[in-house]
Design a protein around this motif. Sequence first.
Motif, short mmCIF file in Angstrom:
data_model
loop_
_atom_site.label_atom_id
_atom_site.label_comp_id
_atom_site.label_asym_id
_atom_site.label_seq_id
_atom_site.Cartn_x
_atom_site.Cartn_y
_atom_site.Cartn_z
N MET A 67 -8.59 9.98 36.26
CA MET A 67 -7.66 9.82 35.15
C MET A 67 -7.44 11.17 34.48
O MET A 67 -8.39 11.93 34.28
CB MET A 67 -8.20 8.81 34.14
N ILE A 68 -6.19 11.47 34.17
CA ILE A 68 -5.86 12.72 33.49
C ILE A 68 -5.09 12.39 32.22
O ILE A 68 -4.03 11.77 32.27
CB ILE A 68 -5.06 13.66 34.40
N VAL A 69 -5.67 12.79 31.10
CA VAL A 69 -5.08 12.54 29.79
C VAL A 69 -4.47 13.83 29.28
O VAL A 69 -5.16 14.86 29.18
CB VAL A 69 -6.13 12.02 28.78
N GLY A 70 -3.19 13.81 28.96
CA GLY A 70 -2.51 15.01 28.50
C GLY A 70 -2.98 15.48 27.15
O GLY A 70 -3.68 14.75 26.42
N ASN A 71 -2.61 16.70 26.79
CA ASN A 71 -2.91 17.20 25.45
C ASN A 71 -1.73 16.91 24.53
O ASN A 71 -0.82 16.15 24.89
CB ASN A 71 -3.30 18.68 25.48
N SER A 72 -1.73 17.51 23.35
CA SER A 72 -0.69 17.19 22.36
C SER A 72 0.70 17.64 22.79
O SER A 72 1.71 17.17 22.24
CB SER A 72 -1.03 17.82 21.01
N LYS A 73 0.77 18.52 23.76
CA LYS A 73 2.07 19.04 24.20
C LYS A 73 2.53 18.47 25.55
O LYS A 73 3.66 18.72 25.97
CB LYS A 73 2.00 20.57 24.28
N THR A 74 1.69 17.73 26.23
CA THR A 74 2.06 17.18 27.54
C THR A 74 3.17 16.16 27.39
O THR A 74 3.16 15.35 26.46
CB THR A 74 0.83 16.53 28.20
N TYR A 75 4.13 16.20 28.31
CA TYR A 75 5.23 15.23 28.29
C TYR A 75 5.56 14.81 29.71
O TYR A 75 5.02 15.36 30.69
CB TYR A 75 6.46 15.80 27.58
N VAL A 76 6.44 13.83 29.84
CA VAL A 76 6.87 13.33 31.14
C VAL A 76 8.36 13.58 31.29
O VAL A 76 9.16 13.25 30.40
CB VAL A 76 6.57 11.82 31.29
#
Length: 253
Positions: A221-230
């Motif tokens: 599982m990979i959880v993005g940081n506050s700036k990660t988007y799709v």
Amino acid sequence: MAGKIYIIGAGPGDPKNRTLRMLEAMKESDVVVAYTTYAELVKDLLDGKEVITARMKEELLRAKVAIKKALEGHTVAVISSGDPQVYGMASPTLEMMCANNINVDVEIIPGVTAALAAAAKLGSPLSMDFAVISLSDLLVPADEILYRVRKAAEGDFVIALYNPINKPLLIKAMEIISEYRKAETPVGIIKSAYRDNEEVIVTNLKEWNNFMDKINMITIMIVGNSKTYVCNGKMITPRGYTSRYDYVNAFNS
């Protein structure tokens, strides 16, 4: 005369992701020591070799057998999936040698670790600083694991979670991360990366637990940081170029 130990990273599973050095080391080895599942991953490379397999939780047995075979003069390949330094066989083998004052020639052969393999399937979520945390509490107390999760979340690291097999511990970890991240934060769930029955899911912190049935020992599982988007179905963690450059103008100039 003592032989040699290769501690080999076999990569995530697909033979296309093996390194050339891994193939060379396998060819040079006459004994292969592996967890049963990992032996299956390299079965096409085992002809003419003595193959010694062990079950899960028998890492020290594998290390002991490899060392003893090397002391007998054999060239031994100890197999890890991914990279042998990342929750693999490098540490227990070297630790056992050190504890017993044994100095055999050892070469660590790096491999594509699960976090990198999984991230490639998702897009580019690990483009900036990230933390890798195992949720297996067989050797590390759960409280210590959750402390690390909290510190990684506080630091706004992208977080790659290995071994999310303990579901109550996983839920606690994700609850901690949710204290620091918005509900829409992207979460990637990758089951059996580069193996048969591979599944790649992009979801978020609010809805990740709808996919609990996809999570097991071979899930990352990979959880993005506050700036990660799709965008276009891909997870992207910006490297920071937009603070200095305009992508639109850069493309059209």
